[in-house]
Design a protein around this motif. Structure first.
Motif, PDB file in Angstrom:
ATOM      1  N   HIS A   1       1.435   6.842  -6.807  1.00  0.00           N
ATOM      2  CA  HIS A   1       0.395   7.823  -7.113  1.00  0.00           C
ATOM      3  C   HIS A   1       0.913   9.238  -6.894  1.00  0.00           C
ATOM      4  O   HIS A   1       0.672  10.144  -7.707  1.00  0.00           O
ATOM      5  N   TYR A   2       1.647   9.421  -5.801  1.00  0.00           N
ATOM      6  CA  TYR A   2       2.172  10.753  -5.516  1.00  0.00           C
ATOM      7  C   TYR A   2       3.165  11.196  -6.591  1.00  0.00           C
ATOM      8  O   TYR A   2       3.156  12.361  -7.006  1.00  0.00           O
TER       9      TYR A   2
ATOM     10  N   ARG B   1       1.910   1.892  -3.451  1.00  0.00           N
ATOM     11  CA  ARG B   1       0.837   2.490  -4.250  1.00  0.00           C
ATOM     12  C   ARG B   1       0.733   3.985  -3.972  1.00  0.00           C
ATOM     13  O   ARG B   1       0.527   4.786  -4.897  1.00  0.00           O
ATOM     14  N   ILE B   2       0.853   4.370  -2.698  1.00  0.00           N
ATOM     15  CA  ILE B   2       0.843   5.795  -2.352  1.00  0.00           C
ATOM     16  C   ILE B   2       2.020   6.499  -3.017  1.00  0.00           C
ATOM     17  O   ILE B   2       1.873   7.580  -3.611  1.00  0.00           O
TER      18      ILE B   2
ATOM     19  N   ASP C   1      -4.831   5.722   2.637  1.00  0.00           N
ATOM     20  CA  ASP C   1      -4.395   4.812   1.581  1.00  0.00           C
ATOM     21  C   ASP C   1      -4.082   5.628   0.327  1.00  0.00           C
ATOM     22  O   ASP C   1      -4.056   6.867   0.364  1.00  0.00           O
ATOM     23  N   SER C   2      -3.869   4.939  -0.781  1.00  0.00           N
ATOM     24  CA  SER C   2      -3.438   5.608  -2.009  1.00  0.00           C
ATOM     25  C   SER C   2      -4.532   6.461  -2.641  1.00  0.00           C
ATOM     26  O   SER C   2      -4.249   7.266  -3.528  1.00  0.00           O
ATOM     27  N   THR C   3      -5.771   6.301  -2.190  1.00  0.00           N
ATOM     28  CA  THR C   3      -6.870   7.089  -2.765  1.00  0.00           C
ATOM     29  C   THR C   3      -7.171   8.357  -1.981  1.00  0.00           C
ATOM     30  O   THR C   3      -7.920   9.214  -2.463  1.00  0.00           O
ATOM     31  N   ASN C   4      -6.602   8.484  -0.782  1.00  0.00           N
ATOM     32  CA  ASN C   4      -7.004   9.620   0.060  1.00  0.00           C
ATOM     33  C   ASN C   4      -5.873  10.265   0.845  1.00  0.00           C
ATOM     34  O   ASN C   4      -6.118  11.170   1.644  1.00  0.00           O
ATOM     35  N   TYR C   5      -4.626   9.841   0.656  1.00  0.00           N
ATOM     36  CA  TYR C   5      -3.523  10.343   1.483  1.00  0.00           C
ATOM     37  C   TYR C   5      -3.404  11.863   1.430  1.00  0.00           C
ATOM     38  O   TYR C   5      -3.008  12.507   2.406  1.00  0.00           O
TER      39      TYR C   5
ATOM     40  N   GLU D   1     -14.602  18.548  -1.416  1.00  0.00           N
ATOM     41  CA  GLU D   1     -14.259  18.022  -2.737  1.00  0.00           C
ATOM     42  C   GLU D   1     -14.322  19.079  -3.837  1.00  0.00           C
ATOM     43  O   GLU D   1     -13.934  18.813  -4.975  1.00  0.00           O
TER      44      GLU D   1
ATOM     45  N   GLU E   1       0.835  -1.209   0.000  1.00  0.00           N
ATOM     46  CA  GLU E   1       0.000   0.000   0.000  1.00  0.00           C
ATOM     47  C   GLU E   1       0.867   1.255   0.000  1.00  0.00           C
ATOM     48  O   GLU E   1       0.550   2.245  -0.668  1.00  0.00           O
TER      49      GLU E   1
ATOM     50  N   LYS F   1      -5.669  13.937   1.511  1.00  0.00           N
ATOM     51  CA  LYS F   1      -6.638  14.541   2.426  1.00  0.00           C
ATOM     52  C   LYS F   1      -6.095  14.577   3.854  1.00  0.00           C
ATOM     53  O   LYS F   1      -6.561  15.363   4.677  1.00  0.00           O
TER      54      LYS F   1
END
Length: 266
Positions: free
Chosen positions: A34-35, A30-31, A94-98, A146, A27, A100
């Protein structure tokens, strides 16, 4: 690409510290990936912010500024450290919200010549961005707005000051914390869909911070000798700021005296 053994060694993270963070290395990869793909967008947002609000330093009431994007490895290291410090608060990252959770992916530092100049910058930045306590973020996921078009100050501004420093901050405008030797004012601004962290401090404070960050923080915070030397340097930077403010007050007093002399000589 992250290689676990190399990463843990580089960032001085023990295996038991990694395990206690309770997040898989997959995970974290993945972060990381993505970053890395997000960096060009964040760099563009950073430049837009600088051009719009800080390029004219006189208008902003500052001496100068600098910016950086968080280095990808430091992002992963910070997530591990935050989960160790407060797992409940970062349980869902996780990789979808870090983005935030981590509010300093974009970091901008603004510098003053004199500590007292903080008020002018505070009025400037809170005059450009909505500063409504109803929008202050408490829950990183629930309270994340958002809407990328809603630009606002997302946390109550905070001042970190050393115990014994001159009391120049207004507690009605800014939270004041006096539990260490770190000196800075922090603003978290939501801008174009992402958080921008503004740190405001004097040039002398920045000098100490850079040395401390390079040598002590975050990997040698338990080294007594290094901490003692950093504390001494911090005291010297504080004394330099006090002297600078005194110089300015002395200059202003001399100017007032000279004006009175000139007026009486007419």
């Amino acid at each position: 690409m992250l290689i676990k053994e190399e990463f843990l060694k580089k960032y001085n993270i023990a295996e038991n510290e990694f395990r206690s963070a309770n997040i898989s290395f997959r995970e974290l990869e993945r972060i990381y990936n993505h970053y890395c793909s997000l960096e060009p967008k964040l760099r563009s947002i950073s430049r837009d912010f600088l051009d719009e609000y800080l390029y004219d330093t006189e208008r902003a009431g500052i001496h100068s500024y600098r910016y950086r994007l968080k280095e990808p490895g430091h992002l992963i290291e910070k997530i591990i450290r935050k989960r160790n410090d407060s797992l409940d608060s970062y349980q869902e990252i996780d990789s979808t919200n870090y983005y935030k959770y981590i509010t300093d992916l974009i970091g901008i530092r603004v510098f003053f010549l004199y500590r007292e100049d903080w008020r002018g910058f505070h009025e400037y930045i809170t005059g450009r961005f909505e500063n409504n306590p109803e929008h202050y973020v408490e829950d990183r996921l629930r309270d994340f707005d958002e809407d990328p078009g809603h630009w606002y100050i997302a946390e109550r501004p905070k001042s970190y000051r050393r115990i014994g420093d001159t009391k120049i901050y207004d507690k009605n405008l800014i939270d004041i914390k006096s539990d260490g030797i770190y000196r800075s004012i922090h603003y978290i601004v939501k801008y174009k869909g992402y958080y921008v962290e503004l740190q405001a401090r004097t040039l002398f404070e920045e000098g100490w911070s850079e040395v401390d960050h390079d040598i002590v923080y975050p990997y040698f915070q338990n080294d007594v000798m290094l901490k003692d030397f950093s504390t001494l340097l911090n005291r010297l930077s504080g004394m330099a700021d006090e002297m600078s403010s005194y110089f300015r007050r002395l200059k202003e007093a001399k100017e007032r005296y000279q004006m009175e002399e000139d007026r009486h000589s007419l």
